[in-house]
Motif scaffolding. Structure first.
Motif, PDB file in Angstrom:
ATOM      1  N   THR A   3       0.831  -1.185   0.000  1.00  0.00           N
ATOM      2  CA  THR A   3       0.000   0.000   0.000  1.00  0.00           C
ATOM      3  C   THR A   3       0.867   1.237   0.000  1.00  0.00           C
ATOM      4  O   THR A   3       2.026   1.212   0.392  1.00  0.00           O
ATOM      5  CB  THR A   3      -0.934   0.035   1.235  1.00  0.00           C
ATOM      6  N   ASP A   4       0.263   2.358  -0.459  1.00  0.00           N
ATOM      7  CA  ASP A   4       1.006   3.609  -0.546  1.00  0.00           C
ATOM      8  C   ASP A   4       0.934   4.424   0.735  1.00  0.00           C
ATOM      9  O   ASP A   4       1.635   5.413   0.876  1.00  0.00           O
ATOM     10  CB  ASP A   4       0.452   4.447  -1.711  1.00  0.00           C
ATOM     11  N   THR A   5       0.055   4.072   1.647  1.00  0.00           N
ATOM     12  CA  THR A   5      -0.170   4.855   2.848  1.00  0.00           C
ATOM     13  C   THR A   5       0.036   3.994   4.077  1.00  0.00           C
ATOM     14  O   THR A   5      -0.477   2.892   4.157  1.00  0.00           O
ATOM     15  CB  THR A   5      -1.609   5.413   2.856  1.00  0.00           C
ATOM     16  N   MET A   6       0.796   4.517   5.040  1.00  0.00           N
ATOM     17  CA  MET A   6       0.985   3.798   6.293  1.00  0.00           C
ATOM     18  C   MET A   6      -0.278   3.912   7.130  1.00  0.00           C
ATOM     19  O   MET A   6      -0.874   4.972   7.240  1.00  0.00           O
ATOM     20  CB  MET A   6       2.171   4.387   7.057  1.00  0.00           C
ATOM     21  N   SER A   7      -0.684   2.826   7.748  1.00  0.00           N
ATOM     22  CA  SER A   7      -1.881   2.854   8.581  1.00  0.00           C
ATOM     23  C   SER A   7      -1.517   3.242  10.003  1.00  0.00           C
ATOM     24  O   SER A   7      -0.355   3.198  10.411  1.00  0.00           O
ATOM     25  CB  SER A   7      -2.559   1.488   8.567  1.00  0.00           C
ATOM     26  N   MET A   8      -2.545   3.631  10.762  1.00  0.00           N
ATOM     27  CA  MET A   8      -2.339   4.002  12.158  1.00  0.00           C
ATOM     28  C   MET A   8      -2.334   2.786  13.076  1.00  0.00           C
ATOM     29  O   MET A   8      -2.065   2.915  14.266  1.00  0.00           O
ATOM     30  CB  MET A   8      -3.407   5.009  12.579  1.00  0.00           C
ATOM     31  N   ASP A  58      -1.062   9.117  23.182  1.00  0.00           N
ATOM     32  CA  ASP A  58      -1.553   9.357  21.828  1.00  0.00           C
ATOM     33  C   ASP A  58      -1.870   8.042  21.104  1.00  0.00           C
ATOM     34  O   ASP A  58      -1.908   7.996  19.882  1.00  0.00           O
ATOM     35  CB  ASP A  58      -0.540  10.171  21.018  1.00  0.00           C
ATOM     36  N   GLN A  59      -2.088   6.998  21.887  1.00  0.00           N
ATOM     37  CA  GLN A  59      -2.462   5.700  21.323  1.00  0.00           C
ATOM     38  C   GLN A  59      -3.846   5.290  21.800  1.00  0.00           C
ATOM     39  O   GLN A  59      -4.305   5.697  22.867  1.00  0.00           O
ATOM     40  CB  GLN A  59      -1.442   4.632  21.723  1.00  0.00           C
ATOM     41  N   VAL A  60      -4.491   4.473  20.985  1.00  0.00           N
ATOM     42  CA  VAL A  60      -5.765   3.864  21.359  1.00  0.00           C
ATOM     43  C   VAL A  60      -5.561   2.360  21.459  1.00  0.00           C
ATOM     44  O   VAL A  60      -5.065   1.725  20.522  1.00  0.00           O
ATOM     45  CB  VAL A  60      -6.871   4.175  20.333  1.00  0.00           C
ATOM     46  N   TYR A  61      -5.910   1.817  22.615  1.00  0.00           N
ATOM     47  CA  TYR A  61      -5.810   0.384  22.862  1.00  0.00           C
ATOM     48  C   TYR A  61      -7.195  -0.225  22.712  1.00  0.00           C
ATOM     49  O   TYR A  61      -8.170   0.241  23.307  1.00  0.00           O
ATOM     50  CB  TYR A  61      -5.272   0.130  24.270  1.00  0.00           C
ATOM     51  N   LEU A  62      -7.296  -1.264  21.898  1.00  0.00           N
ATOM     52  CA  LEU A  62      -8.562  -1.942  21.621  1.00  0.00           C
ATOM     53  C   LEU A  62      -8.365  -3.437  21.828  1.00  0.00           C
ATOM     54  O   LEU A  62      -7.398  -4.016  21.342  1.00  0.00           O
ATOM     55  CB  LEU A  62      -8.998  -1.670  20.182  1.00  0.00           C
ATOM     56  N   PHE A  80      -3.402   1.522  18.122  1.00  0.00           N
ATOM     57  CA  PHE A  80      -3.415   2.513  17.049  1.00  0.00           C
ATOM     58  C   PHE A  80      -2.666   3.753  17.513  1.00  0.00           C
ATOM     59  O   PHE A  80      -2.909   4.269  18.602  1.00  0.00           O
ATOM     60  CB  PHE A  80      -4.854   2.899  16.694  1.00  0.00           C
ATOM     61  N   GLN A  81      -1.750   4.227  16.689  1.00  0.00           N
ATOM     62  CA  GLN A  81      -1.028   5.466  16.955  1.00  0.00           C
ATOM     63  C   GLN A  81      -1.762   6.592  16.237  1.00  0.00           C
ATOM     64  O   GLN A  81      -1.867   6.593  15.009  1.00  0.00           O
ATOM     65  CB  GLN A  81       0.406   5.371  16.442  1.00  0.00           C
ATOM     66  N   LEU A  82      -2.280   7.565  16.999  1.00  0.00           N
ATOM     67  CA  LEU A  82      -3.062   8.643  16.408  1.00  0.00           C
ATOM     68  C   LEU A  82      -2.298   9.961  16.486  1.00  0.00           C
ATOM     69  O   LEU A  82      -2.224  10.574  17.555  1.00  0.00           O
ATOM     70  CB  LEU A  82      -4.405   8.789  17.129  1.00  0.00           C
ATOM     71  N   PRO A  83      -1.714  10.423  15.388  1.00  0.00           N
ATOM     72  CA  PRO A  83      -1.024  11.714  15.397  1.00  0.00           C
ATOM     73  C   PRO A  83      -2.026  12.860  15.540  1.00  0.00           C
ATOM     74  O   PRO A  83      -3.241  12.655  15.458  1.00  0.00           O
ATOM     75  CB  PRO A  83      -0.327  11.746  14.036  1.00  0.00           C
ATOM     76  N   GLU A  84      -1.512  14.070  15.730  1.00  0.00           N
ATOM     77  CA  GLU A  84      -2.379  15.220  15.972  1.00  0.00           C
ATOM     78  C   GLU A  84      -3.330  15.475  14.806  1.00  0.00           C
ATOM     79  O   GLU A  84      -4.453  15.943  14.999  1.00  0.00           O
ATOM     80  CB  GLU A  84      -1.539  16.474  16.235  1.00  0.00           C
ATOM     81  N   ASP A  85      -2.897  15.187  13.580  1.00  0.00           N
ATOM     82  CA  ASP A  85      -3.740  15.470  12.423  1.00  0.00           C
ATOM     83  C   ASP A  85      -4.583  14.262  12.002  1.00  0.00           C
ATOM     84  O   ASP A  85      -5.203  14.268  10.939  1.00  0.00           O
ATOM     85  CB  ASP A  85      -2.895  15.925  11.239  1.00  0.00           C
ATOM     86  N   ALA A  86      -4.642  13.232  12.838  1.00  0.00           N
ATOM     87  CA  ALA A  86      -5.421  12.039  12.503  1.00  0.00           C
ATOM     88  C   ALA A  86      -6.915  12.365  12.449  1.00  0.00           C
ATOM     89  O   ALA A  86      -7.407  13.245  13.156  1.00  0.00           O
ATOM     90  CB  ALA A  86      -5.177  10.940  13.532  1.00  0.00           C
ATOM     91  N   ILE A  87      -7.622  11.638  11.601  1.00  0.00           N
ATOM     92  CA  ILE A  87      -9.079  11.723  11.532  1.00  0.00           C
ATOM     93  C   ILE A  87      -9.612  10.321  11.778  1.00  0.00           C
ATOM     94  O   ILE A  87      -9.333   9.407  10.996  1.00  0.00           O
ATOM     95  CB  ILE A  87      -9.559  12.233  10.161  1.00  0.00           C
ATOM     96  N   PHE A 192      -6.238   1.290   9.212  1.00  0.00           N
ATOM     97  CA  PHE A 192      -5.589   0.049   8.794  1.00  0.00           C
ATOM     98  C   PHE A 192      -5.496   0.053   7.285  1.00  0.00           C
ATOM     99  O   PHE A 192      -6.161   0.838   6.604  1.00  0.00           O
ATOM    100  CB  PHE A 192      -6.360  -1.178   9.288  1.00  0.00           C
ATOM    101  N   SER A 193      -4.667  -0.822   6.731  1.00  0.00           N
ATOM    102  CA  SER A 193      -4.456  -0.837   5.285  1.00  0.00           C
ATOM    103  C   SER A 193      -5.601  -1.500   4.537  1.00  0.00           C
ATOM    104  O   SER A 193      -5.897  -1.127   3.398  1.00  0.00           O
ATOM    105  CB  SER A 193      -3.146  -1.562   4.953  1.00  0.00           C
ATOM    106  N   ALA A 194      -6.226  -2.489   5.159  1.00  0.00           N
ATOM    107  CA  ALA A 194      -7.353  -3.166   4.524  1.00  0.00           C
ATOM    108  C   ALA A 194      -8.127  -3.936   5.577  1.00  0.00           C
ATOM    109  O   ALA A 194      -7.573  -4.324   6.615  1.00  0.00           O
ATOM    110  CB  ALA A 194      -6.879  -4.121   3.425  1.00  0.00           C
ATOM    111  N   VAL A 195      -9.405  -4.144   5.313  1.00  0.00           N
ATOM    112  CA  VAL A 195     -10.231  -5.005   6.159  1.00  0.00           C
ATOM    113  C   VAL A 195     -11.187  -5.762   5.249  1.00  0.00           C
ATOM    114  O   VAL A 195     -11.703  -5.215   4.278  1.00  0.00           O
ATOM    115  CB  VAL A 195     -10.987  -4.202   7.238  1.00  0.00           C
TER     116      VAL A 195
END
Length: 274
Positions: A3-8, A58-62, A80-87, A192-195
């Motif tokens: 994939t071209d984009t790194m996932s969180m 700055d992480q979410v544990y699931l 999941f690592q959520l940077p400041e600009d994450a959506i 994530f990159s795919a589901v």
């Protein structure tokens, strides 16, 4: 899968029942688990069939279980690592005293409007993505949330840049819902990159691809699998979650697949790519 984009999604840990030693557990992990080095999520899910969701810096544990009515088959944990600009958003929905789904827990990044209105939203059975997941007792994915008639907050999603949603059901028993987990994300900075959501075919001898969300650059995949074929087929046959490095060379990626049950019947297999 390339994939071209790194996932969180930065780390995955799977605790699975070892059929050779029913009292023991096999544990696989990838990524940095230093924030939860001694966590024993399996102990908390022996009776509970819900979702464990927590913000750690700055992480979410699931964490969530893979379980039949009778037994716990395994636990999947994700960081999941959520940077400041994450959506993105993580939501847990539970039945209320009006027998509708209301928000029990929500974690949001850069979704101020949706965060404000969601506590006032209710989903009757069959209504919206959570209501569909409740009715069908099956995982479901939605692409293009901003234009989806099946996403009641589509206007807010469109203005905020939300693109896709994944809903997972968790059942107390065959017909009684414990909760619905929603994960909402953006293609620009994906969770994530795919589901993929796979269902057993009508003969029960193979699997059919029901839903897929994949980021730009993801490889094509087949729409059917035999039982025991690939990671998804293995999980369907073994009936416990599995973490595996798949692909070759630059196309290698970590995937976790986990079974979802209705009662003691295997209903689907969900596969997430890091």
């Amino acid at each position: 899968m390339q994939t071209d984009t790194m996932s969180m999604l930065q780390a995955i840990r799977v605790s699975a029942v070892d059929d050779a030693e029913p009292a023991g557990w096999t544990i696989d992990a990838t990524g940095d688990w230093s924030v939860r080095p001694d966590q024993n999520a399996s102990a908390g899910f022996q009776q509970e069939r819900g979702v464990w969701l927590e913000v750690i810096g700055d992480q979410v544990y699931l964490a969530f279980p893979a379980a039949t009515n009778e037994s716990l088959r395994g636990v999947v944990e994700m960081l999941f690592q959520l940077p400041e600009d994450a959506i993105g958003a993580f939501e847990v929905w539970k039945r209320d005293d009006r027998d509708e789904l209301s928000l029990a827990q929500g974690i949001y990044r850069n979704l101020d409007y949706i965060e404000r209105i969601t506590p006032y939203v209710r989903f009757p059975r069959r209504s919206g993505l959570p209501g569909e997941v409740w009715e069908n007792r099956l995982a479901a994915c939605v692409n293009n949330l901003g234009a989806s008639p099946n996403f009641m907050r589509s206007a807010g999603a469109r203005s905020a840049g939300l693109d896709f949603g994944l809903g997972l059901p968790f059942l107390k028993s065959e017909f009684e819902l414990s909760s619905v987990l929603l994960m909402l994300g953006s293609y620009q900075a994906p969770l994530f990159s795919a589901v993929e959501v796979w269902l057993l075919d009508s003969e029960g001898t193979g699997l059919e691809l029901k839903h897929r969300i994949a980021m730009e650059g993801a490889d094509e995949i087949p729409s059917t699998l035999r039982l025991s074929e690939g990671l998804v087929g293995y999980v369907a046959a073994a009936r416990f979650p599995k973490l595996m490095l798949v692909g070759e060379g630059s196309s290698q990626a970590w995937q976790v697949a986990f079974p979802q049950f209705v009662g003691n019947r295997l209903a689907s297999v969900v596969c997430v790519t890091l």
